[in-house]
Design a protein around this motif. Structure first.
Motif, PDB file in Angstrom:
ATOM      1  N   SER A  67      14.043 -14.177   9.728  1.00 14.24           N
ATOM      2  CA  SER A  67      15.443 -14.457   9.396  1.00 14.24           C
ATOM      3  C   SER A  67      15.559 -15.327   8.151  1.00 14.24           C
ATOM      4  O   SER A  67      16.453 -15.132   7.328  1.00 14.24           O
ATOM      5  CB  SER A  67      16.187 -15.079  10.577  1.00 14.24           C
ATOM      6  N   CYS A  94      16.456 -18.084  -3.291  1.00 16.61           N
ATOM      7  CA  CYS A  94      15.459 -19.089  -2.908  1.00 16.61           C
ATOM      8  C   CYS A  94      15.948 -20.513  -3.115  1.00 16.61           C
ATOM      9  O   CYS A  94      15.695 -21.393  -2.293  1.00 16.61           O
ATOM     10  CB  CYS A  94      14.168 -18.867  -3.693  1.00 16.61           C
ATOM     11  N   SER A  99      15.150 -13.168   5.185  1.00 17.35           N
ATOM     12  CA  SER A  99      16.397 -12.455   4.884  1.00 17.35           C
ATOM     13  C   SER A  99      17.382 -13.353   4.151  1.00 17.35           C
ATOM     14  O   SER A  99      18.063 -12.909   3.225  1.00 17.35           O
ATOM     15  CB  SER A  99      17.044 -11.952   6.181  1.00 17.35           C
ATOM     16  N   TYR A 100      17.453 -14.631   4.561  1.00 11.76           N
ATOM     17  CA  TYR A 100      18.330 -15.573   3.862  1.00 11.76           C
ATOM     18  C   TYR A 100      17.901 -15.755   2.410  1.00 11.76           C
ATOM     19  O   TYR A 100      18.743 -15.849   1.516  1.00 11.76           O
ATOM     20  CB  TYR A 100      18.373 -16.928   4.560  1.00 11.76           C
ATOM     21  N   CYS A 101      16.595 -15.816   2.181  1.00  8.81           N
ATOM     22  CA  CYS A 101      16.104 -15.927   0.801  1.00  8.81           C
ATOM     23  C   CYS A 101      16.535 -14.707  -0.012  1.00  8.81           C
ATOM     24  O   CYS A 101      16.942 -14.838  -1.163  1.00  8.81           O
ATOM     25  CB  CYS A 101      14.582 -16.045   0.773  1.00  8.81           C
ATOM     26  N   ASP A 102      16.446 -13.531   0.593  1.00 14.13           N
ATOM     27  CA  ASP A 102      16.851 -12.309  -0.106  1.00 14.13           C
ATOM     28  C   ASP A 102      18.352 -12.292  -0.379  1.00 14.13           C
ATOM     29  O   ASP A 102      18.787 -11.902  -1.456  1.00 14.13           O
ATOM     30  CB  ASP A 102      16.462 -11.066   0.706  1.00 14.13           C
ATOM     31  N   GLU A 103      19.140 -12.710   0.597  1.00 10.77           N
ATOM     32  CA  GLU A 103      20.599 -12.645   0.467  1.00 10.77           C
ATOM     33  C   GLU A 103      21.184 -13.782  -0.369  1.00 10.77           C
ATOM     34  O   GLU A 103      22.046 -13.557  -1.220  1.00 10.77           O
ATOM     35  CB  GLU A 103      21.250 -12.675   1.847  1.00 10.77           C
ATOM     36  N   LEU A 104      20.739 -15.004  -0.101  1.00 14.80           N
ATOM     37  CA  LEU A 104      21.334 -16.177  -0.719  1.00 14.80           C
ATOM     38  C   LEU A 104      20.587 -16.667  -1.957  1.00 14.80           C
ATOM     39  O   LEU A 104      21.162 -17.394  -2.771  1.00 14.80           O
ATOM     40  CB  LEU A 104      21.406 -17.323   0.293  1.00 14.80           C
TER      41      LEU A 104
END
Length: 170
Positions: free
Chosen positions: A77, A87, A80-85
């Motif tokens: 998860s 790094c 996924s946050y790194c991809d969406e928001l």
């Protein structure tokens, strides 16, 4: 995903190439400062838990297991946050959230030792966010022709900073 290209100049040329990447150099400095700070105080928590709280080795081991499991389970998860928001946002949020965990040490004494369990759960989560975001960001900042060299330089500098933290604190 691509191996380093062959360099005719050797190590000296690779170091100069890294030095010509200012964002990479700043990121290494950032990583060194953060690992130094975390390791300046972090290694003394087991001493406090054994000597002041009277916790057993098995109880402290359980805390480490909780932190490790939290870290392993949160990896997908947080990725996924790194991809969406991005790094940077994950790293920043993880550092801020880890400081909330660290500030709880002010309240820890024998009657509130149970707080260590949610703290180590939270610590596993925030550390994973930091390390995952950090490594992904590192891979983006390293010059493409010298990934291995860049990772090695980062590891050497941040490891040295991490090792100096407890020595200077002690």
């Amino acid at each position: 995903s691509q191996p380093d290209a062959a360099h005719a100049g050797g190590w000296g040329e690779r170091f100069r190439e890294m030095a010509r990447a200012p964002m990479f150099m700043r990121f290494i400095l950032f990583g060194a400062l953060i690992t130094f700070w975390f390791n300046f105080t972090g290694p003394f928590s087991p001493v406090f838990m054994y000597e002041q709280l009277g916790l057993s080795v098995s109880r402290v081991t359980l805390l480490v297991v909780i932190s490790t499991l939290t870290s392993a389970l949160s990896w997908p998860s947080l990725g996924s946050y790194c991809d969406e928001l991005g790094c940077k946002k994950v790293i920043f949020a993880s550092i801020l959230l880890s400081e909330t965990d660290r500030s709880c040490w002010v309240f820890i004494h024998k009657e509130f030792a149970w707080l260590l369990f949610p703290m180590w759960f939270w610590g596993g989560l925030t550390a994973t966010g930091f390390f995952l975001g950090n490594f992904n960001m590192l891979l983006k900042l390293i010059p493409r022709s010298s990934k291995t060299t860049g990772i090695s330089i980062n590891l050497a500098v941040t490891s040295l900073a991490a090792a100096l933290g407890p020595v200077l604190a002690g």
